[in-house]
Design a protein around this motif. Structure first.
Motif, PDB file in Angstrom:
ATOM      1  N   TRP A  30       1.044  -1.446   0.153  1.00 11.90           N
ATOM      2  CA  TRP A  30      -0.068   0.355  -0.010  1.00 11.90           C
ATOM      3  C   TRP A  30       0.695   1.184   0.484  1.00 11.90           C
ATOM      4  N   GLU A  63      -9.903  -3.043  -7.786  1.00 10.02           N
ATOM      5  CA  GLU A  63     -10.601  -1.747  -6.945  1.00 10.02           C
ATOM      6  C   GLU A  63     -12.012  -1.695  -7.157  1.00 10.02           C
ATOM      7  N   GLN A  65     -14.390  -4.167  -5.472  1.00  6.13           N
ATOM      8  CA  GLN A  65     -14.510  -3.299  -4.189  1.00  6.13           C
ATOM      9  C   GLN A  65     -15.740  -2.610  -3.917  1.00  6.13           C
ATOM     10  N   ALA A  93      -8.858   5.679  -3.794  1.00 10.58           N
ATOM     11  CA  ALA A  93      -8.585   4.528  -3.710  1.00 10.58           C
ATOM     12  C   ALA A  93      -7.419   3.937  -4.381  1.00 10.58           C
ATOM     13  N   ALA A 113      -3.334   3.284  -3.023  1.00 16.35           N
ATOM     14  CA  ALA A 113      -3.103   1.667  -3.503  1.00 16.35           C
ATOM     15  C   ALA A 113      -2.073   1.491  -4.023  1.00 16.35           C
ATOM     16  N   TRP A 136     -11.616  -3.432   1.273  1.00 12.43           N
ATOM     17  CA  TRP A 136     -10.571  -3.771   0.567  1.00 12.43           C
ATOM     18  C   TRP A 136     -10.132  -5.604   1.304  1.00 12.43           C
TER      19      TRP A 136
END
Length: 199
Positions: free
Chosen positions: A34, A51, A54, A177, A181, A59
């Protein structure tokens, strides 16, 4: 026999971001993945699909199924995924190793086709996606988890452009997100041992 109780030195546990739970899988993800900048197209594509998967979930749930996804989706080869037909969709819908949501599965196929078009237009997906933050990681300075935004002007711009190009499940929250990531932004909190940035 000498007691081995000297191993009770738990003070060496490094400080981590508040969202990390006790699962070694999640700890390893936080510590080694991450926020680490990704410039490999295949990995960037995998992350885009995961993603999207998700959406509406955590996650952690997706991470637990990542290996199942890699197996089910041909190691995230966009050319193979772009060629999936309805029969393959039904096969994936019956696979408990992934999140069995028809819209998300179909969006992975759509996104693979769009991904290949972006690669052709920009030379690489990496060149395309990193332009939204000027090519260099953004290092943020958040004190707590609640300080971290859900979206930013950059994720808004990314989302808008991806949607224009036909991508699915790429709302601004998902895009932010994705930026976290993929290491486009470093959002490790200031009290986290990984805050200083990753190589």
């Amino acid at each position: 026999m000498a007691s081995t109780k000297s191993t009770v030195t738990n003070t060496s546990t490094p400080a981590r971001c508040a969202w990390v739970n006790e699962d070694p899988l999640y700890i390893d993800y936080h510590d080694h993945e991450w926020g680490v900048p990704i410039h490999d197209d295949r990995k960037l594509f995998e992350l885009l699909i995961l993603e999207g998967a998700q959406a509406g979930l955590s996650w952690y749930t997706v991470l637990q199924k990542r290996e199942g996804y890699r197996e089910a989706f041909d190691s995230f080869d966009p050319e193979k995924i772009a060629a999936y037909d309805e029969e393959k969709v039904e096969e994936l819908m019956a696979n408990p190793a992934i999140i069995r949501n028809r819209l998300k599965i179909q969006s992975a196929i759509t996104n693979a086709k769009c991904f290949l078009k972006v690669q052709a237009a920009f030379g690489s997906f990496d060149a395309y996606i990193w332009q939204f933050i000027g090519g260099e990681p953004v290092h943020n300075h958040w004190r707590t988890k609640s300080d971290v935004p859900a979206t930013t002007p950059q994720s808004d711009a990314m989302s808008k452009d991806l949607k224009k190009r036909g991508f699915k499940f790429v709302g601004s929250t998902i895009c932010y997100a994705y930026m976290q990531a993929s290491g486009m932004v470093n959002d490790h909190s200031m009290d986290c041992n990984w805050y200083a940035g990753k190589e």
